[in-house]
Design an enzyme around this catalytic site. Structure first.
Site, PDB file in Angstrom:
ATOM      1  N   GLY A 194      -4.511   3.174   1.481  1.00  9.81           N
ATOM      2  CA  GLY A 194      -4.594   2.385   2.704  1.00  9.81           C
ATOM      3  C   GLY A 194      -3.308   2.288   3.493  1.00  9.81           C
ATOM      4  CD  GLN A 195       2.721   3.814   3.051  1.00  5.73           C
ATOM      5  OE1 GLN A 195       2.601   4.423   1.972  1.00  5.73           O
ATOM      6  NE2 GLN A 195       3.900   3.549   3.593  1.00  5.73           N
ATOM      7  CG  HIS A 253       4.527  -2.139   5.468  1.00 10.84           C
ATOM      8  ND1 HIS A 253       4.561  -0.774   5.645  1.00 10.84           N
ATOM      9  CD2 HIS A 253       3.225  -2.481   5.344  1.00 10.84           C
ATOM     10  CE1 HIS A 253       3.323  -0.303   5.637  1.00 10.84           C
ATOM     11  NE2 HIS A 253       2.484  -1.313   5.444  1.00 10.84           N
ATOM     12  CG  ASN A 274      -1.904  -1.123   1.224  1.00  8.08           C
ATOM     13  OD1 ASN A 274      -2.409  -1.496   0.171  1.00  8.08           O
ATOM     14  ND2 ASN A 274      -2.199  -1.681   2.394  1.00  8.08           N
TER      15      ASN A 274
HETATM   16  P1  5GP Z   1      -0.524  -0.457   5.896  1.00  4.96           P
HETATM   17  O1  5GP Z   1      -1.949  -0.115   6.261  1.00  4.96           O
HETATM   18  O2  5GP Z   1       0.392   0.708   6.191  1.00  4.96           O
HETATM   19  O3  5GP Z   1      -0.359  -0.990   4.496  1.00  4.96           O
HETATM   20  O4  5GP Z   1      -0.099  -1.659   6.826  1.00  4.96           O
HETATM   21  C1  5GP Z   1       0.222  -1.504   8.172  1.00  4.96           C
HETATM   22  C2  5GP Z   1      -0.076  -2.813   8.838  1.00  4.96           C
HETATM   23  O5  5GP Z   1       0.553  -2.805  10.109  1.00  4.96           O
HETATM   24  C3  5GP Z   1      -1.572  -3.082   9.085  1.00  4.96           C
HETATM   25  O6  5GP Z   1      -1.955  -4.265   8.396  1.00  4.96           O
HETATM   26  C4  5GP Z   1      -1.666  -3.216  10.602  1.00  4.96           C
HETATM   27  O7  5GP Z   1      -2.568  -4.218  11.013  1.00  4.96           O
HETATM   28  C5  5GP Z   1      -0.234  -3.541  11.000  1.00  4.96           C
HETATM   29  N1  5GP Z   1       0.123  -3.093  12.328  1.00  4.96           N
HETATM   30  C6  5GP Z   1      -0.171  -1.892  12.897  1.00  4.96           C
HETATM   31  N2  5GP Z   1       0.364  -1.818  14.135  1.00  4.96           N
HETATM   32  C7  5GP Z   1       1.012  -3.001  14.345  1.00  4.96           C
HETATM   33  C8  5GP Z   1       1.766  -3.513  15.442  1.00  4.96           C
HETATM   34  O8  5GP Z   1       1.975  -2.877  16.480  1.00  4.96           O
HETATM   35  N3  5GP Z   1       2.272  -4.761  15.307  1.00  4.96           N
HETATM   36  C9  5GP Z   1       2.076  -5.507  14.176  1.00  4.96           C
HETATM   37  N4  5GP Z   1       2.613  -6.733  14.150  1.00  4.96           N
HETATM   38  N5  5GP Z   1       1.381  -5.048  13.106  1.00  4.96           N
HETATM   39  C10 5GP Z   1       0.859  -3.809  13.198  1.00  4.96           C
END
Ligand code: 5GP
Ligand code: ZN
Length: 119
Positions: free
Chosen positions: A98-99, A105, A92
């Site tokens: 959705g980021q 990552h 994302n």
């Molecule tokens: P994004 O929304 O930026 O693509 O992905 C971020 C991801 O990080 C989300 O899927 C969310 O569930 C995960 N996430 C957020 N906080 C934490 C955390 O403290 N530990 C872990 N293992 N994952 C997290």
């Protein structure tokens, strides 16, 4: 400076060990850990240890590191036994897509079917 740890970044804190995570693989340059809110039976995040805000800036400034992340995504899929059935690697990029964490990552998702086009 590019790649330097950011004090306010959650994933830099996971790299440093000050925020706990369920780590499934670690290399010299990357960490892979289970997403806290899994969207599939396999939902692992693969991150570079160095801080870059998103996948494109990672690839532009540290292409070998971007390759390390992609290779590790494949290793995670193999270890979680989803490589055979198929899996999805998602980056994302930007809040509108959705980021929510601005440390690059790869989401590695597998173990169920996926729609195309994605929601
Ligand atoms: P994004 O929304 O930026 O693509 O992905 C971020 C991801 O990080 C989300 O899927 C969310 O569930 C995960 N996430 C957020 N906080 C934490 C955390 O403290 N530990 C872990 N293992 N994952 C997290
Ligand atoms: Zn970071």
């Amino acid at each position: 400076m590019a790649g330097e740890p950011q004090a306010d970044c959650l994933f830099c804190k996971i790299v440093a060990g000050s925020v706990p995570a369920t780590v499934v693989r670690e290399t010299e340059t990357t960490v892979a850990f289970r997403d806290i809110n899994p969207q599939a039976p396999t939902h692992v995040l693969v991150i570079p240890k160095a801080h870059y805000p998103d996948a494109a800036s990672l690839a532009a400034r540290a292409p070998q590191l971007a390759a390390d992340v992609l290779r590790e995504a494949g290793e995670v899929a193999t270890e979680d036994k989803v490589a055979g059935s198929g899996y999805r690697i998602v980056f994302n990029t930007g809040a509108g897509a959705g980021q929510t964490v601005f440390h690059a990552h790869a989401h590695v998702l597998g173990g169920r079917g996926f729609e195309w086009p994605p929601g």
